[in-house]
Scaffold this motif. Structure first.
Motif, PDB file in Angstrom:
ATOM      1  N   GLY A 287     131.652  38.039  23.412  1.00  0.00           N
ATOM      2  CA  GLY A 287     130.330  37.630  23.898  1.00  0.00           C
ATOM      3  C   GLY A 287     129.256  38.591  23.413  1.00  0.00           C
ATOM      4  O   GLY A 287     128.177  38.176  22.988  1.00  0.00           O
ATOM      5  N   LEU A 290     128.303  38.026  19.831  1.00  0.00           N
ATOM      6  CA  LEU A 290     127.419  36.869  19.671  1.00  0.00           C
ATOM      7  C   LEU A 290     125.982  37.240  20.039  1.00  0.00           C
ATOM      8  O   LEU A 290     125.028  36.894  19.341  1.00  0.00           O
TER       9      LEU A 290
ATOM     10  N   VAL B  97     122.660  32.811  22.567  1.00  0.00           N
ATOM     11  CA  VAL B  97     122.772  34.168  23.106  1.00  0.00           C
ATOM     12  C   VAL B  97     123.194  34.126  24.575  1.00  0.00           C
ATOM     13  O   VAL B  97     124.056  34.890  25.015  1.00  0.00           O
ATOM     14  N   LEU B  99     124.863  31.802  26.004  1.00  0.00           N
ATOM     15  CA  LEU B  99     126.285  31.425  26.030  1.00  0.00           C
ATOM     16  C   LEU B  99     127.143  32.674  25.845  1.00  0.00           C
ATOM     17  O   LEU B  99     128.170  32.863  26.518  1.00  0.00           O
ATOM     18  N   GLY B 100     126.725  33.537  24.918  1.00  0.00           N
ATOM     19  CA  GLY B 100     127.437  34.797  24.683  1.00  0.00           C
ATOM     20  C   GLY B 100     127.426  35.676  25.923  1.00  0.00           C
ATOM     21  O   GLY B 100     128.446  36.256  26.287  1.00  0.00           O
ATOM     22  N   PHE B 101     126.267  35.736  26.583  1.00  0.00           N
ATOM     23  CA  PHE B 101     126.180  36.512  27.825  1.00  0.00           C
ATOM     24  C   PHE B 101     127.139  35.952  28.873  1.00  0.00           C
ATOM     25  O   PHE B 101     127.785  36.715  29.599  1.00  0.00           O
ATOM     26  N   HIS B 103     129.921  34.430  28.372  1.00  0.00           N
ATOM     27  CA  HIS B 103     131.278  34.838  28.018  1.00  0.00           C
ATOM     28  C   HIS B 103     131.530  36.297  28.410  1.00  0.00           C
ATOM     29  O   HIS B 103     132.595  36.649  28.906  1.00  0.00           O
ATOM     30  N   MET B 104     130.518  37.134  28.166  1.00  0.00           N
ATOM     31  CA  MET B 104     130.648  38.548  28.550  1.00  0.00           C
ATOM     32  C   MET B 104     130.815  38.696  30.059  1.00  0.00           C
ATOM     33  O   MET B 104     131.653  39.472  30.536  1.00  0.00           O
TER      34      MET B 104
END
Lengths: 327, 288
Positions: A287, A290, B97, B99-101, B103-104
């Motif tokens: 994540g 990205l 971005v 979406l990436g957050f 996931h994190m």
């Protein structure tokens, strides 16, 4: 300059990569997965880099290929050729329907609807008994490709690697040819200047639909091989992991660079396989990559290297020997 | 009898949905920003509430505040990372971005709170009473009341107050707003802080109804899309009505047709609406 040399460099490079998992001590499994996920990412790459739209539905095409393979192989005992045809048909058909539905949509709304499609597909996969419900389809036989008197096939990762590698080379070639084709050029024009494209007599909708549908078989064929590699297909294919993986692979290194999605996938899966810190930290890294790639490094890693080289190695033109030198 | 129970369920569910979507209503409707990590903030805030109650032994109202504080922090952090994209109004990149957050945040939740499902017990969930032959808990009532209160506040603060006007001006033309002396950066940060706080409040109120897992949040994002889009972007009353309608629809569809496909059916409706009336969502007519 490097463009003319590229074809001559490509052959030894390809041979090197092909032999690499053996030299590294039999890591064919990781390399196979890298090749598979890279192929899936190339489907998305065409849409993101050339058409300029962000599709969040490519996991659906990937899953459609995998599900078609799993169902045909277990329920009908179909061989690899039949499942390949089924996977391609399933992915392309879904892309055609989705492409027609989203024909008039742009940018954010397009992404939202493709995301909606992924969510609906995930719910269907979870609940529809024909697709195995939340248990998925297990016990997929090994890859079997009868070719006249020959019996090609793969029973383990070592034997599957050549197929994955071959498919990857084919994908690279196809993407390269696409970018040189009329459709590829029109896609770029539609991307960069839709008005000019319309004035030049380009049917914008047709180009968009064409590229979108063309991108699906890449992801679907990756799903086909993935079903054989894992011997199991389930609704976990719709998890955000695959979506985030493909998106990161596409944006991490740089846009419209032939090898960028492959290098991106290799970096991500390489980290997960060889430098793993456990699922949770891996998720944070993926994540984070990205976020970084888009928020901090607008040109991706490639842009970062270019800037670094432009600053430090100004007098040395030979610093241009990166393997990603051609479009 | 069963119908009454489903209707009351639907009303409670609907207020929960509306509450979950409050942040997005402001985010997309006023500031023209998006957050696909919305569901994961919901998930993290639910865990924070659970941890504050079960781990620290704090009273439930304090736990709600703790969760909202966490939501504000996450919102500010996300906006800080995306400031350049926000100024460029690059919605598609912001979407990826966030979406990436998301996931994190899922990884962080797994790391901090573990993979076991948790149940948040609040004092309100033990009190239950009968309305017209249907059973509700005090927690359900609290969801409805907080939902109504949040929307009333939003209505007066956003559609009547100067705060909303400022935010709208920033969304309309960030550069002009800057020239007019508005601190655009602060407005963007405030909007994202509000988004985080709002979804955290929703999580603290609604999460006691379901087990808390790191994988929750997906459905909440879907619900949010449906509520915000069907309600009409930026319309506070519309979001409220859409949330309520979706809740009743989900309860009835789930009770009488198929519980598994309830949200999917709602999402099908959303796709149809978006495709038939893309202008309903037009950010700037036809995109760029």
């Amino acid at each position: 300059m490097a463009g003319r040399l590229a074809p001559f460099l490509a052959v030894p490079l390809a041979i090197l990569v092909f032999l690499l998992p053996g030299w590294l001590g039999g890591v064919h499994g990781a390399f196979t997965v890298i090749a598979i996920m890279a192929i899936a990412a190339y489907g998305l790459d065409i849409v993101v880099s050339d058409l300029g739209e962000v599709s969040l539905a490519h996991t659906v095409f990937f899953a459609a290929g995998a599900y078609a393979t799993g169902l045909l192989a277990t329920r009908l005992g179909a061989n690899g050729w039949l499942t390949l045809a089924g996977a391609l048909a399933a992915g392309t058909l879904i892309a055609l329907v989705l492409g027609l539905i989203t024909l008039a949509l742009r940018e954010f709304v397009f992404s939202l609807v493709t995301y909606a499609a992924t969510v609906v597909a995930a719910a269907v996969a979870h609940n529809w008994d024909v697709l195995g419900g939340s248990d998925g389809v297990s016990g997929i036989p090994t890859l079997d490709l009868p070719l006249g008197p020959l019996r090609l096939g793969a029973t383990n990762d070592v034997q599957l690697w050549p197929f994955a590698f071959g498919l990857l080379l084919l994908t690279l070639y196809a993407v390269r040819q696409f970018r040189r084709s009329r459709l590829g050029a029109m896609a770029m024009m539609v991307h960069l200047n839709p008005r000019l494209a319309t004035m030049s007599g380009i049917d914008v909708r047709r180009v968009r639909l064409g590229v979108f549908v063309l991108s699906a078989p890449f992801s679907a064929v990756a799903g086909w091989l993935y079903a054989y590699q894992r011997a199991y297909v389930g609704p976990d294919l719709f998890e955000t992991y695959f979506l985030v993986l493909m998106l990161t692979a596409v944006v991490l290194v740089g846009r419209r660079r032939l090898l960028a999605p492959l290098i991106g996938t290799a970096l991500i899966i390489g980290q997960e396989r060889f430098l793993s810190f456990g699922g949770d930290i891996n998720a944070i890294i993926l994540g984070g990559a990205l976020v970084l790639a888009l928020a901090v490094l607008p040109g991706g890693l490639d842009g970062l290297f270019r800037r670094a080289f432009a600053r430090t190695a100004q007098p040395a033109p030979h610093s241009d020997r990166r393997p990603v030198a051609q479009s | 009898m069963n119908l009454v129970q489903q209707l009351i369920n639907g009303i409670v569910l609907g207020h929960g949905y509306a509450l979950i979507a409050v942040g997005w209503t402001v985010l997309l409707g006023v500031a023209r920003l998006v957050n696909f990590g919305h569901g994961q903030i919901y998930m993290l805030a639910a865990f924070v509430t659970w941890w504050a109650v079960a781990g620290l032994g704090l009273p439930y109202p304090v736990a709600i505040l703790a969760a909202m504080l966490a939501g504000v922090l996450i919102g500010l952090l996300m906006q800080a990372a995306m400031l350049r994209l926000t100024f460029a109004q690059d919605l598609v990149s912001i979407m990826i971005v966030t979406l990436g957050f998301g996931h994190m945040m899922r990884g962080i939740a797994g790391l901090v709170f573990g993979g076991h499902p948790q149940v948040l017990e609040t004092p309100l969930s033990y009190i239950d009473f009968e309305i017209a032959g249907a059973w509700v808990t005090a927690q359900d009532l609290a969801v409805v009341l907080v939902g109504i209160a949040a929307f009333a506040l939003l209505h007066f603060g956003l559609e009547r107050g100067t705060l909303g006007r400022t935010a709208r001006m920033v969304a309309e033309d960030p550069k002009l707003a800057q020239l007019a002396g508005i601190d655009v950066k602060r407005v963007y940060f405030a909007v994202f802080a509000f988004e985080g706080a709002a979804v955290a409040l929703a999580a603290a109120m609604v999460a006691p109804r379901t087990p808390i897992l790191t994988s929750i949040g997906f459905e909440e994002v879907i619900v949010t899309f449906v509520v915000v889009v069907l309600g009409g972007i930026g319309s506070v009353a519309g979001s409220y009505a859409a949330g309520l309608g979706l809740g009743i629809f989900t309860a009835l569809f789930g009770g009488f047709v198929s519980p598994a496909y309830a949200t999917t059916a709602a999402f099908g409706v959303l796709i149809v609406v978006l495709v038939l009336r893309p202008s309903g969502l037009a950010m700037r007519a036809g995109g760029r």
